[in-house]
Design a protein around this motif. Structure first.
Motif, PDB file in Angstrom:
ATOM      1  N   ILE A  76       0.896  -1.225   0.156  1.00 32.64           N
ATOM      2  CA  ILE A  76      -0.017  -0.133   0.069  1.00 32.64           C
ATOM      3  C   ILE A  76       0.857   1.375  -0.071  1.00 32.64           C
ATOM      4  CG2 ILE A  76      -1.634   1.426   1.196  1.00 32.64           C
ATOM      5  CD1 ILE A  76      -2.794  -1.155   2.431  1.00 32.64           C
ATOM      6  N   CYS A  77       0.656   1.862  -0.861  1.00 28.84           N
ATOM      7  CA  CYS A  77       1.693   3.325  -1.067  1.00 28.84           C
ATOM      8  C   CYS A  77       0.697   4.597  -0.883  1.00 28.84           C
ATOM      9  CB  CYS A  77       2.216   3.116  -2.482  1.00 28.84           C
ATOM     10  SG  CYS A  77       3.083   1.597  -2.983  1.00 28.84           S
ATOM     11  N   PRO A  78       0.969   5.301   0.335  1.00 28.11           N
ATOM     12  CA  PRO A  78       0.316   6.549   0.443  1.00 28.11           C
ATOM     13  C   PRO A  78       0.987   7.544  -0.459  1.00 28.11           C
ATOM     14  CG  PRO A  78       1.159   5.515   2.474  1.00 28.11           C
ATOM     15  CD  PRO A  78       1.735   4.810   1.498  1.00 28.11           C
ATOM     16  N   PRO A  79      -0.059   8.302  -0.945  1.00 30.73           N
ATOM     17  CA  PRO A  79       0.509   9.444  -1.973  1.00 30.73           C
ATOM     18  C   PRO A  79       1.239  10.521  -1.500  1.00 30.73           C
ATOM     19  CG  PRO A  79      -2.053   9.299  -2.078  1.00 30.73           C
ATOM     20  CD  PRO A  79      -1.242   8.404  -1.006  1.00 30.73           C
ATOM     21  N   ILE A 127      -4.066   9.454 -12.260  1.00 31.52           N
ATOM     22  CA  ILE A 127      -5.508   8.990 -11.744  1.00 31.52           C
ATOM     23  C   ILE A 127      -6.040   9.659 -11.131  1.00 31.52           C
ATOM     24  CG2 ILE A 127      -4.334   6.524 -12.043  1.00 31.52           C
ATOM     25  CD1 ILE A 127      -4.245   6.410  -8.968  1.00 31.52           C
ATOM     26  N   GLY A 128      -5.909  10.919 -11.007  1.00 35.77           N
ATOM     27  CA  GLY A 128      -6.955  12.041 -10.539  1.00 35.77           C
ATOM     28  C   GLY A 128      -6.544  12.326  -8.784  1.00 35.77           C
ATOM     29  N   VAL A 129      -5.504  11.615  -8.250  1.00 29.37           N
ATOM     30  CA  VAL A 129      -5.280  11.677  -6.792  1.00 29.37           C
ATOM     31  C   VAL A 129      -4.557  13.019  -6.557  1.00 29.37           C
ATOM     32  CG1 VAL A 129      -4.531  10.519  -5.103  1.00 29.37           C
ATOM     33  CG2 VAL A 129      -5.667   9.190  -6.581  1.00 29.37           C
ATOM     34  N   ARG A 130      -4.774  13.619  -5.653  1.00 23.48           N
ATOM     35  CA  ARG A 130      -3.709  14.850  -5.099  1.00 23.48           C
ATOM     36  C   ARG A 130      -2.840  14.237  -4.126  1.00 23.48           C
ATOM     37  NH1 ARG A 130      -4.568  17.919  -0.293  1.00 23.48           N
ATOM     38  NH2 ARG A 130      -5.980  16.864   1.101  1.00 23.48           N
ATOM     39  N   ARG A 131      -1.935  15.028  -3.660  1.00 20.90           N
ATOM     40  CA  ARG A 131      -1.025  14.452  -2.688  1.00 20.90           C
ATOM     41  C   ARG A 131      -1.346  14.867  -1.329  1.00 20.90           C
ATOM     42  NH1 ARG A 131       1.266  11.086  -5.427  1.00 20.90           N
ATOM     43  NH2 ARG A 131      -0.688  11.435  -6.715  1.00 20.90           N
ATOM     44  N   TRP A 132      -0.944  14.004  -0.473  1.00 15.85           N
ATOM     45  CA  TRP A 132      -1.098  14.116   0.819  1.00 15.85           C
ATOM     46  C   TRP A 132       0.100  14.665   1.710  1.00 15.85           C
ATOM     47  CZ3 TRP A 132      -2.282   8.747   3.970  1.00 15.85           C
ATOM     48  CH2 TRP A 132      -2.697   8.888   5.235  1.00 15.85           C
ATOM     49  N   VAL A 133      -0.127  15.905   2.105  1.00 14.00           N
ATOM     50  CA  VAL A 133       0.963  16.452   2.954  1.00 14.00           C
ATOM     51  C   VAL A 133       0.456  16.843   4.233  1.00 14.00           C
ATOM     52  CG1 VAL A 133       2.092  18.782   2.843  1.00 14.00           C
ATOM     53  CG2 VAL A 133       1.663  17.886   0.602  1.00 14.00           C
ATOM     54  N   LYS A 134       0.896  16.238   4.997  1.00 13.72           N
ATOM     55  CA  LYS A 134       0.647  16.530   6.353  1.00 13.72           C
ATOM     56  C   LYS A 134       1.362  17.728   7.021  1.00 13.72           C
ATOM     57  CE  LYS A 134       3.577  12.512   7.333  1.00 13.72           C
ATOM     58  NZ  LYS A 134       3.676  11.235   8.396  1.00 13.72           N
ATOM     59  N   PRO A 135       0.679  18.349   8.133  1.00 12.29           N
ATOM     60  CA  PRO A 135       1.467  19.338   8.900  1.00 12.29           C
ATOM     61  C   PRO A 135       2.806  18.918   9.237  1.00 12.29           C
ATOM     62  CG  PRO A 135      -1.047  18.927   9.670  1.00 12.29           C
ATOM     63  CD  PRO A 135      -0.682  17.884   8.723  1.00 12.29           C
ATOM     64  N   GLY A 136       3.579  19.919   9.305  1.00 10.95           N
ATOM     65  CA  GLY A 136       5.071  19.321   9.714  1.00 10.95           C
ATOM     66  C   GLY A 136       5.964  19.283   8.688  1.00 10.95           C
ATOM     67  N   LEU A 137       5.371  19.552   7.217  1.00 13.01           N
ATOM     68  CA  LEU A 137       6.305  19.537   6.121  1.00 13.01           C
ATOM     69  C   LEU A 137       6.811  21.068   5.614  1.00 13.01           C
ATOM     70  CD1 LEU A 137       7.726  17.572   4.294  1.00 13.01           C
ATOM     71  CD2 LEU A 137       5.876  17.885   2.692  1.00 13.01           C
ATOM     72  N   ALA A 138       7.868  21.686   6.110  1.00 13.28           N
ATOM     73  CA  ALA A 138       8.214  22.920   6.073  1.00 13.28           C
ATOM     74  C   ALA A 138       8.205  23.230   4.657  1.00 13.28           C
ATOM     75  CB  ALA A 138       9.457  23.112   6.351  1.00 13.28           C
ATOM     76  N   GLY A 139       7.483  24.221   4.517  1.00  9.13           N
ATOM     77  CA  GLY A 139       7.680  24.988   3.168  1.00  9.13           C
ATOM     78  C   GLY A 139       6.347  24.722   2.225  1.00  9.13           C
ATOM     79  N   TYR A 140       5.606  23.869   2.787  1.00  9.75           N
ATOM     80  CA  TYR A 140       4.055  23.330   2.363  1.00  9.75           C
ATOM     81  C   TYR A 140       2.854  23.877   3.199  1.00  9.75           C
ATOM     82  CZ  TYR A 140       7.403  21.125  -0.824  1.00  9.75           C
ATOM     83  OH  TYR A 140       8.585  20.751  -1.465  1.00  9.75           O
ATOM     84  N   GLU A 141       3.246  24.599   3.756  1.00  7.47           N
ATOM     85  CA  GLU A 141       2.088  24.986   4.459  1.00  7.47           C
ATOM     86  C   GLU A 141       0.881  25.464   3.630  1.00  7.47           C
ATOM     87  OE1 GLU A 141       4.941  26.671   4.722  1.00  7.47           O
ATOM     88  OE2 GLU A 141       5.704  25.986   6.703  1.00  7.47           O
TER      89      GLU A 141
END
Ligand code: SF4
Lengths: 335, 605
Positions: free
Chosen positions: B421-424, B440-454
């Motif tokens: 299983i590969c989380p995007p 395939i129409g899927v957006r990226r999963w960016v969780k809080p904590g990733l600097a620069g991607y607020e």
């Protein structure tokens, strides 16, 4: 981190609040304190529900989640339990937090999750254009109460203290210095901090807190609480609060029979006294009392997120388990 | 030594007052049988009250087990053995006892008062009238009392121990070892040696009673299944294991939030017991908080899961809309029960299928999966999580009361055998936008904590790609279509529907879904042996409907859709394929019987 300034926390979105709205002042103060709190901005999350106040996260250049009406405490619970290292702020209003989300709010408080709640109280539903809210005064005429409300308002601080809040404070949008100080105090507290902010909705409920914000009126009608200091108010600080057994009294120092030693000294750590203070709310019997601002109460107790993760670590240490063992169960057979 | 007769399969019903420990002895017998490698299928039937009125028909709790060396796919229509603790249990279940079947009865449950409450004539002992049956009247309470007379435990505890006597005797009758139950009792009464010894004594006394009774004994050999290691698993348990496995396989923490509700509470209980695996479980203040906190957890990078039943599912619709709009992974389990409203909390039904597919406000499209049996629930739950994670979407898993409490033998996998299983999660991107999609129409999963991607996301309609709030009319239409397209794509990954039994073409196809699988399969076996032109296909992946189903349907003159509701899948099939399928409804809070399916087919062809 030191290099952050207020600008670092402003997002590129146009702010859509009405000109003159009290929300601007709160936004500004929050953006001003964040560079000082020691959290990198990627670790800060603003969570909200629905309402004017709940647009707040869009204007912050941090992580932000604009949720559903009243549910910000539930979202924040999931966020904090998923990642306890995050600095989580809940932005809510009187309708969002005390009406549709009332249940989530009280349970969050009793659990003492380590988050900050800012309740923007404007005693009205603004985004839906002017219906009475659970903090609107009795008899208040609005679009949905043309003959005046017949429901008693909540006393928010009494409510949250009753729910087991470990930090409660009050401030207003009109006093940036005090607002800033209270934001920092709320942020400092480990556990749920609940900060009620009197916020002027200049479109649907203009001037509702005038008595506590206009210079001429506020001197005699507000009481600024300071740890270890006497509870005095008035233009010359001529009035004080005295505790007569469990009953508070407003006394005048100009009357010769009273001296400083008769005045109640504020102690943030005293829950019983905090309960009395929250009654200074214009309720019957308390009409003459000034409205307190500042930190009413704070207590140190373990936070939910800490206890939650401790249980998991302890279970993992004491009874280590692998997925393969879990799948095979304690009883199996070979065919 | 007594000669032991070999049987291929046996169906036993344990029945008594709710509070007699019927479910407990039923599960003990089940686990012991699983340990012996028997195929098995079970059915629990109990009242909604914890202690319903004693000795009445309404207060009877039942646990049915069908076990054998041959294929077993249903709990069985009729019983070979009735183990009854009182007259009401006999009265209620006697009509389903096979002619000549065995009745093991607790004689103290047949006092004139109990007879009267059960609707028998007070002075006539029905046990003495059943000439064509094999009756074992056992004075279970008398035995317990005698054995335990020197034990310093309460009268009540002595009485409760009677179920151990029944269990001991039936273990003897079907040549099962006592070891597993002895082990369990030791766990349960770890802190009370007196009660432990009392229960062990009565259990062994029941077994020894068999030894001296000179009764015929039986053997049911282990299953003819492919060799491997097997265990018993219930539907609820299997779902929790499948989801925990998926999360670990994906390298994620699992966050389960639930609110107690029958028959889904065990999901919460199981997850709460997996703390040592790092699983997070949270008992929320209400159903809304349960789903919403799970969304919060997914937002922050865990796999959020929530579970509930009917009324709770209604409360979760708001959260479902948010999860769909945010495009975050989330698994929602609905253990269906009789509805609407509080309905029949402890009874089974398949009446939330249309709600699962169409229940949410707005243009929402959420994948729906429904496992066909307790052991399949593991795999289906695993894939529900895989889809949720890899396609960034909420997924609904439809179970039901029968499946949740029912159990069967399961060949559990080793973790190295599992699918990946590969989380995007975002991998280095210079121009990140929250709603940029991949092929395939899927957006990226960016969780809080990733600097620069607020970034900020929310429930308001968002501009394509940037995710900024947008009320633009054309953009809204575009976004609705993009979200739908993303879900439609998922069916390409669904396993192709197939014929489970019978020929590829014929007169009649039975199309079933969810927990009715095993019963239909058993019915088809009988029908095929009669030479009927009937086949069976089963759906576990229900929305979006898998490709290739139309071809299967076209090859049959008629299609019969049996459902434990007033006809729900049939609407979808008619709508999608414009065929005049025949509905077959049962809405009684209990599963179909094999006989009902067989009769219905005989009526049609
Ligand atoms: S309606 Fe009131 S609260 Fe809302 S933005 Fe306008 S002034 Fe502020």
């Amino acid at each position: 981190m030191d290099s952050y300034n207020k600008k670092n926390f402003s997002s590129d979105q146009d702010i859509k609040w009405c000109p003159g709205c009290g929300n601007y002042s709160i936004l500004k103060q929050v953006q001003t304190i964040l560079p000082e709190i020691g959290f990198p901005k990627e670790k800060i999350v603003f969570v909200s529900g629905i309402g004017c106040s709940s647009r707040f996260p869009y204007y912050m250049d941090t992580f932000g989640l604009h949720g559903i009406h009243g549910r910000a405490p539930a979202l924040a619970t999931g966020i904090k339990l998923a990642n306890p290292d995050l600095n989580v702020w809940i932005i809510t209003g009187d309708g969002d937090g005390l009406s549709i989300g009332g249940n989530h709010l009280i349970h969050l408080l009793r659990r003492n999750l380590d988050v900050n709640i800012l309740l923007f109280n404007n005693e009205i539903y603004g985004l839906t254009k002017g219906q009475h809210s659970p903090t609107s005064k009795l008899g208040f005429k609005t679009k949905s109460s043309p003959l005046g409300t017949i429901d008693n308002p909540f006393n928010p601080l009494s409510l949250v203290l009753g729910a087991g809040a470990s930090f409660i404070a009050r401030t207003t949008d009109r006093d940036p210095k005090h607002l800033r100080e209270m934001l920092l105090r709320a942020q400092e507290h480990r556990g749920t901090s609940f900060l009620e902010i009197y916020q002027n909705c200049n479109v649907f409920n203009d001037g509702v807190f005038e008595n506590f914000t206009e210079k001429s009126k506020k001197v005699n009608q507000t009481l600024y609480l300071k740890q270890g200091e006497l509870m005095r108010f008035g233009s010359k600080k001529q009035y004080g609060i005295r505790l007569d057994g469990i009953y508070p009294k407003v006394i005048s120092l100009q009357e010769s029979s009273y001296s400083f030693s008769d005045i109640w000294t504020h102690d943030e750590n005293d829950r019983t006294k905090a309960e009395i203070l929250t009654r200074f709310f214009g309720t019957p019997g308390y009409e003459k009392f000034p409205r307190p601002f500042g930190v009413f109460y704070k207590e140190e107790r373990p936070t939910y997120d800490m206890l939650f993760h401790d249980q998991i670590s302890l279970a993992q240490k004491n009874h280590p388990m692998s997925l393969d063992i879990l799948l095979s169960g304690d009883l199996h057979c070979k065919i | 030594m007594i000669f032991k007769k070999i049987l291929e399969q046996v169906t036993i019903l344990f029945a008594g007052n709710s509070g007699d420990g019927i479910q407990f002895i039923g599960r003990q017998f089940t686990n012991t049988s699983a340990f012996l490698g028997n195929n098995l299928s079970t059915l629990s039937d109990f009242p909604a009250e914890i202690r319903a009125p004693r000795d009445t028909l309404a207060g009877i709790s039942g646990f049915q087990i069908h076990f054998g060396s041959v294929e077993i796919t249903s709990p069985g229509d009729f019983f070979d053995v009735l183990v009854v603790m009182n007259a009401a249990a006999l009265k209620k279940n006697f009509p389903f006892l096979k002619k000549g079947g065995k009745i093991i009865a607790n004689t103290m449950g047949f006092t004139s008062k109990s007879l009267q409450l059960a609707g028998y004539t007070p002075d006539v002992d029905p046990l003495k009238e059943l000439y064509d049956y094999d009756v074992y009247p056992l004075d279970m309470i008398g035995h317990s009392h005698k054995l335990l007379q020197n034990f310093n435990i309460s009268q009540k505890d002595k009485e409760v121990a009677k179920n151990m006597f029944a269990l001991g005797f039936i273990y003897w009758l079907y040549s099962r070892p006592l070891g597993y139950t002895e082990y369990c009792l030791k766990q349960i009464f770890k802190k009370n040696t007196k009660l432990l010894q009392a229960n062990l004594n009565v259990l062994r006394a029941g077994y020894n009673f068999g030894e001296i009774s000179e009764t015929e004994r039986f053997i049911v050999k282990s299953s003819n299944r492919p060799s491997g290691i097997y265990r018993n698993v219930t539907g609820n348990q299997s779902i929790t294991l499948g989801l925990a496995t998926a999360a670990i396989q994906a390298g994620l923490n699992l966050f389960y939030a639930g609110y107690p509700i029958t028959p889904a509470s065990d999901l919460l209980n199981y997850f709460a017991s997996y703390k040592n695996l790092g699983i997070k479980s949270f008992q929320a203040e209400d159903e809304i908080s349960a789903i919403t906190s799970a969304i919060g957890a997914s937002y922050a990078g865990d796999l959020g899961v929530t579970g509930t039943s009917g009324p709770g599912m209604a409360l979760k619709q708001e959260g479902l809309g948010l999860a769909f709009m945010l495009e975050l992974p989330l698994v929602i389990i609905n253990v269906q029960r009789g509805g609407p409203s509080t309905g029949l909390p402890t009874k089974t039904e398949q009446s939330d299928l249309l709600q699962a597919i169409y229940g949410c406000h707005g243009e929402v499209s959420i994948p729906v999966l429904a496992p066909s049996s307790p052991s399949r629930a593991f795999t289906v739950a695993f894939y529900a999580a895989k889809i949720a994670i890899e396609h960034m979407t909420p997924v609904i898993l439809l179970s039901d009361g029968y499946l949740a409490n029912g159990s069967e033998l399961w060949r559990f996998p080793k973790t190295y055998q599992l699918d990946t299983i590969c989380p995007p999660f975002l991998k280095n991107s210079k121009n990140y936008s929250p709603y940029q999609r991949d092929e395939i129409g899927v957006r990226r999963w960016v969780k809080p904590g990733l600097a620069g991607y607020e970034h900020r996301i929310g429930g308001l309609e968002k501009e394509d790609e940037t995710g900024n709030i947008s009320y633009d009319p054309k953009n809204h239409e575009k976004m609705v279509k993009l979200r739908q397209k993303k879900i439609d794509f998922i069916k390409k990954k669904w396993p192709k529907p197939r014929i489970d039994s019978g020929k590829k073409t014929g007169k009649l196809l039975i199309l079933s879904w969810g927990s009715t699988y095993g019963i239909v399969r058993a019915a088809i076996k009988i029908l095929l042996s009669e030479g009927k032109s009937v086949s069976h296909s089963h759906l576990e992946y229900i929305y979006p409907l898998p490709n290739g189903l139309d071809t299967i349907l076209q090859n049959f003159k008629k299609v019969l859709i049996p459902e434990l509701n007033n006809g729900q899948l049939i609407h979808i099939i008619r709508d999608q394929f414009l065929i005049d399928a025949i509905p077959f409804s049962k809405i009684q809070g209990i599963p179909f019987t094999i006989f009902e399916i067989v009769e219905k087919v005989r009526e049609i062809i």
